[in-house]
Design a protein around this motif. Sequence first.
Motif, PDB file in Angstrom:
ATOM      1  N   ASN A  25       8.340   9.209  12.747  1.00  0.00           N
ATOM      2  CA  ASN A  25       7.968   8.307  13.583  1.00  0.00           C
ATOM      3  C   ASN A  25       6.474   8.081  13.893  1.00  0.00           C
ATOM      4  O   ASN A  25       5.622   8.941  13.661  1.00  0.00           O
ATOM      5  CB  ASN A  25       8.433   8.421  14.952  1.00  0.00           C
ATOM      6  N   GLY A  26       6.084   6.648  14.331  1.00  0.00           N
ATOM      7  CA  GLY A  26       4.839   6.683  14.456  1.00  0.00           C
ATOM      8  C   GLY A  26       3.854   6.358  13.475  1.00  0.00           C
ATOM      9  O   GLY A  26       2.517   6.469  13.599  1.00  0.00           O
ATOM     10  N   VAL A  27       4.290   5.953  12.432  1.00  0.00           N
ATOM     11  CA  VAL A  27       3.399   5.480  11.285  1.00  0.00           C
ATOM     12  C   VAL A  27       2.913   4.141  11.271  1.00  0.00           C
ATOM     13  O   VAL A  27       3.644   3.193  11.997  1.00  0.00           O
ATOM     14  CB  VAL A  27       4.128   5.819   9.989  1.00  0.00           C
ATOM     15  N   ASN A  78      -2.666   9.368   4.429  1.00  0.00           N
ATOM     16  CA  ASN A  78      -1.747   8.262   4.078  1.00  0.00           C
ATOM     17  C   ASN A  78      -1.348   8.478   2.665  1.00  0.00           C
ATOM     18  O   ASN A  78      -1.587   9.207   1.983  1.00  0.00           O
ATOM     19  CB  ASN A  78      -2.561   6.877   4.310  1.00  0.00           C
ATOM     20  N   ILE A  79      -0.324   7.594   2.422  1.00  0.00           N
ATOM     21  CA  ILE A  79       0.323   7.268   1.107  1.00  0.00           C
ATOM     22  C   ILE A  79      -0.093   5.868   0.820  1.00  0.00           C
ATOM     23  O   ILE A  79       0.301   5.024   1.773  1.00  0.00           O
ATOM     24  CB  ILE A  79       1.719   7.764   1.061  1.00  0.00           C
ATOM     25  N   SER A  92       0.517   0.742   1.965  1.00  0.00           N
ATOM     26  CA  SER A  92       0.075   1.826   2.553  1.00  0.00           C
ATOM     27  C   SER A  92       0.761   2.279   3.737  1.00  0.00           C
ATOM     28  O   SER A  92       1.238   1.675   4.691  1.00  0.00           O
ATOM     29  CB  SER A  92      -1.520   1.817   2.945  1.00  0.00           C
ATOM     30  N   ILE A  93       1.100   3.687   3.865  1.00  0.00           N
ATOM     31  CA  ILE A  93       1.878   4.185   4.954  1.00  0.00           C
ATOM     32  C   ILE A  93       0.982   5.370   5.711  1.00  0.00           C
ATOM     33  O   ILE A  93       0.431   6.312   4.889  1.00  0.00           O
ATOM     34  CB  ILE A  93       3.113   4.824   4.616  1.00  0.00           C
ATOM     35  N   GLY A  99       2.735  14.593   9.353  1.00  0.00           N
ATOM     36  CA  GLY A  99       3.872  14.467   8.498  1.00  0.00           C
ATOM     37  C   GLY A  99       3.756  14.136   7.046  1.00  0.00           C
ATOM     38  O   GLY A  99       4.744  13.947   6.414  1.00  0.00           O
ATOM     39  N   CYS A 100       2.517  13.760   6.672  1.00  0.00           N
ATOM     40  CA  CYS A 100       2.247  12.936   5.538  1.00  0.00           C
ATOM     41  C   CYS A 100       2.543  13.800   4.360  1.00  0.00           C
ATOM     42  O   CYS A 100       2.983  13.464   3.272  1.00  0.00           O
ATOM     43  CB  CYS A 100       0.718  12.488   5.483  1.00  0.00           C
TER      44      CYS A 100
END
Length: 168
Positions: A25-27, A78-79, A92-93, A99-100
């Motif tokens: 959550n929260g991305v 990030n990814i 981009s996430i 949690g990345c």
Amino acid sequence: MRGSKLDESGDPVLFPDEKPLTIVNGVDFKYEKSTFKNCRVYLTSTRVIVLGRDCNFAASIEGMEERKFNQPIFGVNNISGKLQEDVFIDFSISFPNGGCASFFTAFTEAEAAIRARRAQPINENERQQQQQQQSLIDSMPTINEAAIQSVTNPLKAFIPETSEKKND
């Protein structure tokens, strides 16, 4: 933007051969020139699904190219990568609440399992290797089995109770 069908509770509807792996959550999600804040990202055994207030996006793991796990000195882990459509589109996430790394690890394991399933075994040894790789994806924790990381304290995790009764 491609989307996912949703059930009554607002969660994505999974394909018959799909297994849920993790939810974060929260991305923040960037796609083309749009940015969507405070989204929820789902990782399944075949897709990445991002849902937010004005965002419903789904992409096959196989269609995500040049993926990178980024840990900037100043900024959020990030990814990033490119999505293969008619042309390549940047995405981009970002994971401002953490949690990345665990998401990226689960992503690469799911990708390896997909490649193992797609490979045509030539002999018995390769067939056994493929079965071992498939058992890896089958043994990955599902959403109901996974610990949920606390947003306020990343060192704290909550493990949901299972509905199965154990005989003592």
